[in-house]
Motif scaffolding. Structure first.
Motif, PDB file in Angstrom:
ATOM      1  N   ARG A 127       0.842  -1.196   0.000  1.00  0.00           N
ATOM      2  CA  ARG A 127       0.000   0.000   0.000  1.00  0.00           C
ATOM      3  C   ARG A 127       0.882   1.253   0.000  1.00  0.00           C
ATOM      4  O   ARG A 127       2.101   1.188  -0.078  1.00  0.00           O
ATOM      5  CB  ARG A 127      -0.914  -0.006   1.222  1.00  0.00           C
ATOM      6  N   GLY A 128       0.234   2.383   0.161  1.00  0.00           N
ATOM      7  CA  GLY A 128       0.959   3.638   0.194  1.00  0.00           C
ATOM      8  C   GLY A 128       1.804   3.767   1.448  1.00  0.00           C
ATOM      9  O   GLY A 128       1.736   2.944   2.368  1.00  0.00           O
ATOM     10  N   PRO A 129       2.609   4.824   1.536  1.00  0.00           N
ATOM     11  CA  PRO A 129       3.529   4.960   2.673  1.00  0.00           C
ATOM     12  C   PRO A 129       2.819   5.206   3.997  1.00  0.00           C
ATOM     13  O   PRO A 129       3.278   4.733   5.033  1.00  0.00           O
ATOM     14  CB  PRO A 129       4.396   6.155   2.283  1.00  0.00           C
ATOM     15  N   TRP A 130       1.682   5.923   3.985  1.00  0.00           N
ATOM     16  CA  TRP A 130       1.049   6.269   5.256  1.00  0.00           C
ATOM     17  C   TRP A 130       0.455   5.064   5.976  1.00  0.00           C
ATOM     18  O   TRP A 130       0.637   4.929   7.200  1.00  0.00           O
ATOM     19  CB  TRP A 130      -0.008   7.353   5.044  1.00  0.00           C
ATOM     20  N   ARG A 132       1.521   2.029   5.843  1.00  0.00           N
ATOM     21  CA  ARG A 132       2.650   1.254   6.353  1.00  0.00           C
ATOM     22  C   ARG A 132       3.315   1.948   7.533  1.00  0.00           C
ATOM     23  O   ARG A 132       3.734   1.301   8.496  1.00  0.00           O
ATOM     24  CB  ARG A 132       3.661   1.017   5.232  1.00  0.00           C
ATOM     25  N   ARG A 133       3.414   3.275   7.474  1.00  0.00           N
ATOM     26  CA  ARG A 133       4.016   4.001   8.595  1.00  0.00           C
ATOM     27  C   ARG A 133       3.158   3.898   9.846  1.00  0.00           C
ATOM     28  O   ARG A 133       3.676   3.731  10.959  1.00  0.00           O
ATOM     29  CB  ARG A 133       4.206   5.470   8.208  1.00  0.00           C
ATOM     30  N   ALA A 134       1.851   3.998   9.665  1.00  0.00           N
ATOM     31  CA  ALA A 134       0.961   3.878  10.823  1.00  0.00           C
ATOM     32  C   ALA A 134       1.047   2.481  11.433  1.00  0.00           C
ATOM     33  O   ALA A 134       1.109   2.319  12.664  1.00  0.00           O
ATOM     34  CB  ALA A 134      -0.479   4.183  10.403  1.00  0.00           C
ATOM     35  N   ALA A 135       1.079   1.464  10.567  1.00  0.00           N
ATOM     36  CA  ALA A 135       1.190   0.096  11.070  1.00  0.00           C
ATOM     37  C   ALA A 135       2.534  -0.129  11.749  1.00  0.00           C
ATOM     38  O   ALA A 135       2.607  -0.772  12.806  1.00  0.00           O
ATOM     39  CB  ALA A 135       1.009  -0.895   9.917  1.00  0.00           C
ATOM     40  N   SER A 136       3.604   0.392  11.181  1.00  0.00           N
ATOM     41  CA  SER A 136       4.934   0.234  11.778  1.00  0.00           C
ATOM     42  C   SER A 136       5.012   0.906  13.148  1.00  0.00           C
ATOM     43  O   SER A 136       5.617   0.373  14.080  1.00  0.00           O
ATOM     44  CB  SER A 136       6.005   0.809  10.845  1.00  0.00           C
ATOM     45  N   ALA A 137       4.390   2.084  13.265  1.00  0.00           N
ATOM     46  CA  ALA A 137       4.399   2.777  14.556  1.00  0.00           C
ATOM     47  C   ALA A 137       3.633   1.973  15.607  1.00  0.00           C
ATOM     48  O   ALA A 137       4.085   1.821  16.751  1.00  0.00           O
ATOM     49  CB  ALA A 137       3.786   4.163  14.397  1.00  0.00           C
ATOM     50  N   ALA A 138       2.464   1.444  15.223  1.00  0.00           N
ATOM     51  CA  ALA A 138       1.691   0.636  16.170  1.00  0.00           C
ATOM     52  C   ALA A 138       2.448  -0.629  16.554  1.00  0.00           C
ATOM     53  O   ALA A 138       2.452  -1.037  17.728  1.00  0.00           O
ATOM     54  CB  ALA A 138       0.336   0.275  15.550  1.00  0.00           C
TER      55      ALA A 138
END
Length: 309
Positions: A127-130, A132-138
C-alpha cells in the motif's frame, strides 16, 4: 520421507539434550539460591535437631547433592515428577489441576497475535507509505511495551473505567479477552513486521508479475501466491514466539488473578518447592522442543525445496 524422518530423529535427540540441560540448570540455580529447604519445610513449626534430621531423611536431603540430583533424574526417566514440599501432593497432580487455564490463555494469546499479524500485513503490504508508517508505529509500540504494562493499561480502561470485562478470575470467555490481548499484542507487532516485509519482497518477484499479467487482482496475488512465500521467514520466529508466550503467561496470570501454572510457579519459587519448580521448567522446555520440531517440519511443507537438502 526419509529426510523428514531424519529431521524428526535429530530433533528428538536435541530435545532430550535440551530437557536435560533445562532440568540441570533449574536444579543448580535453586540449590545455589539463598535459604534452606529445611527451614522452608519447618515454617513456623517447632524446630529441633531431631525434627530437622527426620525431615532430611524423609525428603532425602541428608544425601550429597550429586546423589540427590542423580536420583531425581532417575525418577524423571520413570515419569515421576516427585512430591511437592508445601502441598504434600504429587507434582503431576498439582500441574494437571492448573494446566487447563494456562493452556486456554496460551492458545488464545497465540491465536490473537497470529490473526492480528496476518490482518495488518495483508492490509498494509504494497500500500501507500502512510498505512505502512501507521502500522509500523503501532507495531513498534506493541513490541516496546512489556506485556504486564499492556495488561495494566487494558485493566484500567476496559475493566476499572468502562467495566466491560472482569478484573480477575477465569469465569467465561470474557475473562480471557484482556489477558489474551496483553500477551498477543507484542507477538502481533513482531510477526506483523516480518510478514509485511516478506509480502512486499514476494510481490516484487517474477511470479507475482506473471500472476498480475494473467488478470489476477492484487488481493488474489497476495492471498494465493505471495503469502506462502512470506510465511517461511515468519515461521522462523515461532521459537521466540513460544518462549515469549510461555514466559509472559506466568506474569499475566498473576496480574489478572487467573488460576494456572503462573501462580503455582511463583508460590513454588518463593517457597523453594524444588520438585514443583523443576517440573514447570521441564514442562515448558518440553513444549518448546515439541513446537520447534513442528516448525522444522513446517519448513519442508511450506518450501518443497528444503525436502531435498
Amino acid at each position: 520421507m526419509r529426510s523428514i524422518l531424519w529431521a524428526v530423529a535429530r530433533r528428538v535427540g536435541a530435545g532430550v539434550a535440551v530437557l536435560w540441560a533445562a532440568a540441570t540448570a533449574a536444579y543448580a540455580a535453586l540449590w545455589l539460591a539463598p535459604g534452606d529447604t529445611i527451614d522452608v519445610l519447618i515454617g513456623d513449626g517447632p524446630d529441633t535437631p531431631e525434627i530437622r534430621a527426620a525431615i532430611s531423611a524423609e525428603w532425602g536431603l541428608d544425601r550429597p547433592e550429586i546423589v540427590q540430583y542423580l536420583a531425581y533424574l532417575g525418577r524423571l526417566l520413570q515419569g515421576d515428577l516427585g512430591r511437592s514440599y508445601w502441598l504434600q501432593r504429587d507434582v503431576g497432580e498439582v500441574l494437571a489441576s492448573q494446566l487447563r487455564p494456562s493452556v486456554e490463555l496460551v492458545l488464545a494469546a497465540a491465536g490473537t497475535g497470529v490473526v492480528l499479524a496476518l490482518l495488518i500485513a495483508v492490509l498494509t503490504a504494497g500500500r501507500g507509505p502512510w498505512p505502512r508508517r501507521a502500522a509500523s508505529a503501532a507495531e513498534l509500540v506493541s513490541v516496546s511495551v512489556p506485556p504486564f504494562v499492556i495488561g495494566i493499561l487494558l485493566l484500567t480502561v476496559f475493566s476499572f473505567t468502562l467495566g466491560w470485562f472482569p478484573v480477575s478470575g477465569a469465569d467465561g470467555p470474557a475473562a480471557l479477552v484482556l489477558p489474551a490481548l496483553a500477551l498477543g499484542l507484542p507477538i502481533a507487532g513482531v510477526l506483523g513486521q516480518v510478514l509485511r516485509d516478506g509480502l512486499e519482497r514476494a510481490l516484487e518477484q517474477p511470479f507475482a508479475v506473471t500472476a498480475r499479467a494473467r488478470g489476477l487482482g492484487e488481493r488474489a496475488v497476495v492471498a494465493r501466491h505471495a503469502l506462502r512465500h512470506a510465511l517461511l521467514p515468519a515461521v522462523t520466529y515461532v521459537g521466540w514466539f513460544t518462549g515469549s508466550v510461555l514466559g509472559g503467561a506466568v506474569i499475566t496470570e498473576i496480574l489478572f488473578g487467573r488460576p494456572g501454572l503462573g501462580q503455582v510457579t511463583m508460590d513454588a519459587v518463593s517457597g523453594k518447592d524444588l520438585p514443583v519448580v523443576m517440573a514447570v521448567v521441564i514442562l515448558f522446555a518440553a513444549v518448546f522442543v515439541a513446537i520447534s520440531t513442528v516448525v522444522d517440519l513446517a519448513y519442508r511443507i511450506i518450501d518443497p525445496r528444503l525436502r531435498t537438502t
